[in-house]
Design a protein around this motif. Sequence first.
Motif, short mmCIF file in Angstrom:
data_model
loop_
_atom_site.label_atom_id
_atom_site.label_comp_id
_atom_site.label_asym_id
_atom_site.label_seq_id
_atom_site.Cartn_x
_atom_site.Cartn_y
_atom_site.Cartn_z
N ASN A 103 0.83 -1.21 0.00
CA ASN A 103 0.00 0.00 0.00
C ASN A 103 0.87 1.26 0.00
OD1 ASN A 103 -2.41 -1.40 -0.02
ND2 ASN A 103 -2.60 -1.43 2.21
N TYR A 104 1.95 1.21 0.76
CA TYR A 104 2.90 2.33 0.76
C TYR A 104 3.48 2.53 -0.64
CZ TYR A 104 7.32 4.77 1.57
OH TYR A 104 8.38 5.65 1.50
N TYR A 105 3.85 1.43 -1.28
CA TYR A 105 4.41 1.48 -2.64
C TYR A 105 3.41 2.10 -3.62
CZ TYR A 105 5.75 -0.47 -7.22
OH TYR A 105 6.07 -0.64 -8.54
N LEU A 106 2.15 1.70 -3.54
CA LEU A 106 1.12 2.24 -4.44
C LEU A 106 0.91 3.74 -4.18
CD1 LEU A 106 -1.51 -0.65 -4.31
CD2 LEU A 106 0.08 -0.14 -6.17
N ASN A 107 0.96 4.13 -2.92
CA ASN A 107 0.80 5.55 -2.59
C ASN A 107 1.94 6.39 -3.15
OD1 ASN A 107 -1.62 5.34 -1.22
ND2 ASN A 107 -0.64 4.88 0.74
N GLN A 108 3.15 5.81 -3.15
CA GLN A 108 4.30 6.53 -3.73
C GLN A 108 4.11 6.72 -5.22
OE1 GLN A 108 5.40 7.59 -0.69
NE2 GLN A 108 7.37 7.65 -1.71
#
Length: 289
Positions: free
Chosen positions: A108-113
């Motif tokens: 989820n952090y990766y997608l937000n980036q």
Amino acid sequence: MSSIKAVLRKKANSQKLYPIALRIIKDRKATFIYIGQYIKQIDWDNKNCAVKKSHPDFLYINQLILNKKSEVNKKLIDAEMEINYQSVTAIKSKVLNKKNEDFFLISNYYLNQLKKRKQFHQVDIEKQRLQVFKNFIKKDTFSLGDFDLRLMKGFENHLSTKRKLAKRTIANYMITIRTILNIAISDFSIKNVSYPFGRGKYQIRFPESVKIGLTIEEIKILENIKDLTMAQQYALNAWLLSFYFAGIRVSDVLFLKWKDFLDNRLHYRMGKNKKLVSLKIPNKSKGYS
């Protein structure tokens, strides 16, 4: 009596960023658990013990703080209920030795980036790949310590036999998983990641692609085609510009401006790697702007 509070520690790292930690006080003894995030001092809200909105990842980091506080609080409650006394150091050790860091939380952090970089098309692609992996393992959460060669081989076989995907597409799925594991290690300093990639482990292989170019006759047909709609003509012009400028990416062609053409040369910055490029303007291209 015990308490938990998020604090910004005073010792900065080499990038002049300060670590966020949870301060645990039990029986008047304090210890600190670092959550793996570093920020500028100006981005910390001392009153609310949270990251300010001025930080681009404030929502994610604040959620991480809440999750960590909840986890530590559960350990404190368990310690209060146990007959045998547990010191604050023992509680800290239990928290740090946990093995349940979630792969999908990091994803989820990766997608937000990606969203912050406005790579929305890539977000959709990566979401779909992650959903396929989630369906394969039949779990909503997955420990970063549970990856191994057998799992990756099984997922590869699933993509090949069940979903009938090409080898290059399968490699892209594996790159997504590898990227998220790398983020867990580099951005969050998670030490118990089971890394299944590399020498002696699962190796991502890219099949050789066969590229067949158009013939000179086919290019001439495109140059002289008639009765196109305006949209079709614009699309053809963009393709021909790309062709005559040594294969400029179409995405770069679409962002070209008249000011990029100077002294019979095209000067532009590549969108993919930000590299500056200067190309001589070929005569063939002058009719397709």
